[in-house]
Design an enzyme around this catalytic site. Structure first.
Site, short mmCIF file in Angstrom:
data_model
loop_
_atom_site.label_atom_id
_atom_site.label_comp_id
_atom_site.label_asym_id
_atom_site.label_seq_id
_atom_site.Cartn_x
_atom_site.Cartn_y
_atom_site.Cartn_z
CG ASN A 76 -9.09 5.58 7.63
OD1 ASN A 76 -8.08 6.25 7.46
ND2 ASN A 76 -9.63 4.85 6.66
CG ASP A 114 -0.77 6.95 2.00
OD1 ASP A 114 -0.94 5.73 1.83
OD2 ASP A 114 -1.67 7.79 1.83
CG HIS A 115 -1.38 3.53 5.46
ND1 HIS A 115 -2.20 3.64 6.57
CD2 HIS A 115 -2.03 4.16 4.46
CE1 HIS A 115 -3.29 4.29 6.25
NE2 HIS A 115 -3.22 4.62 4.98
CG ASN A 169 -3.98 1.45 3.30
OD1 ASN A 169 -3.57 1.46 2.14
ND2 ASN A 169 -5.12 2.01 3.66
CG ASP A 199 -6.41 2.44 7.28
OD1 ASP A 199 -6.62 3.11 8.31
OD2 ASP A 199 -6.26 2.96 6.15
CD GLU A 251 -6.84 2.92 0.41
OE1 GLU A 251 -7.36 3.40 -0.61
OE2 GLU A 251 -6.13 3.56 1.19
CG ASP A 269 -2.50 1.71 9.38
OD1 ASP A 269 -3.21 1.23 8.49
OD2 ASP A 269 -1.98 2.85 9.31
#
Length: 255
Positions: free
Chosen positions: A147, A245-246, A7, A145, A34, A216
DNA sequence: ATGGCAGACTCCGTCTGA
């Protein structure tokens, strides 16, 4: 075959990171989530110049997915054919006999919200479609991802996150329902260091303090899981300037 | 209870993410 998922939190910002990472990690397939780009703005030329074919499905501002592959992609499908969704979150392609699904599961925002209900409904329909994909494709890999942190080992502070979005029991049950299709969390096929995560909050030194979650995942059907020789999180790009951030997750499938 | 950080658009505030 080496498969990866990442991501990138805006491909517009992270294209240099992706190209740098691929140079050091020339995986066969990279699933990206994303992108936050409409298709007319997708940087296909730069990716092709790096030696990858690419398919993508994007929208303005939010979501957006892409699959980068060294080998040709066929039977490309955008979105879940059984779920009407204005949000671009799913892309599938067949690569060298492997059905690859790239997914960006909704975040859900907070338990009890409309977005949370959307997430659970989306996941139920995703399971239904993947059941059909699994029946049609013995070699099925579902990367993305999710989530969802599968269990408390995947959470830096399980007590603080208990019952919260990304960790709630209905979300975990939805993920287990995917495992029920014969899909395996490839990360857990192997011994792993404790507190291995794939996402860390930008705020409050989340990465430096390893306050993260493992959300993930690379899910593999039986035939692929039996040939999988490793699955790791590559923390390196999270340390670069202006990181996502991933972090990428990488699985190796043998012959 | 709130904000912290980051990205994008409506663009100097608001929405969303996780």
């Amino acid at each position: 075959m080496i498969l990866a998922t990442w991501n990138v939190n805006s491909l517009n910002v992270r294209l240099p990171h992706v190209l740098k990472w691929l140079e050091a990690n020339p995986v066969d397939v990279l699933c990206i989530q994303e992108t936050k780009l409409t298709d007319d703005k997708f940087p296909a030329a730069a990716i092709e110049a790096a030696g990858y074919q690419v398919v993508f499905s994007g929208q303005k501002t939010y979501n957006g997915v892409a699959i980068l592959s060294k080998l040709p992609m066929t039977d490309v499908v955008r979105n879940n054919p059984h779920y009407e969704d204005a949000q671009q979150r799913i892309l599938a392609a067949t690569i060298a006999g492997v059905r690859v699904v790239c997914a960006y599961v909704p975040n859900g925002q907070a338990v009890g919200t409309d977005k949370y209900e959307y997430k659970l409904g989306w996941l139920a329909s995703f399971r239904h479609w993947l059941e059909l994909e699994a029946a049609a494709h013995p070699n099925l890999a579902v990367l993305g991802d999710y989530n969802i942190a599968p269990d408390d080992r995947d959470v830096h502070d399980p007590a603080a996150w208990a019952g919260q979005v990304l960790c709630s029991e209905p979300e975990r049950a939805a993920l287990r329902a995917l495992f029920g299709l014969g899909l395996t969390d490839s990360f857990r096929l192997f011994e792993q260091a404790e507190k291995t995560f794939s996402w860390w909050d930008y705020r409050m030194l989340g990465f430096q303090k390893n306050k993260g979650l493992r959300i993930d995942h690379i899910l593999l059907s039986g035939p692929l899981a039996s040939r999988c020789s490793s699955c790791v999180v590559d923390r390196a790009p999270r340390k670069w300037e202006q990181p996502s951030d991933h972090a990428p997750v990488v699985a190796v499938i043998g012959d």
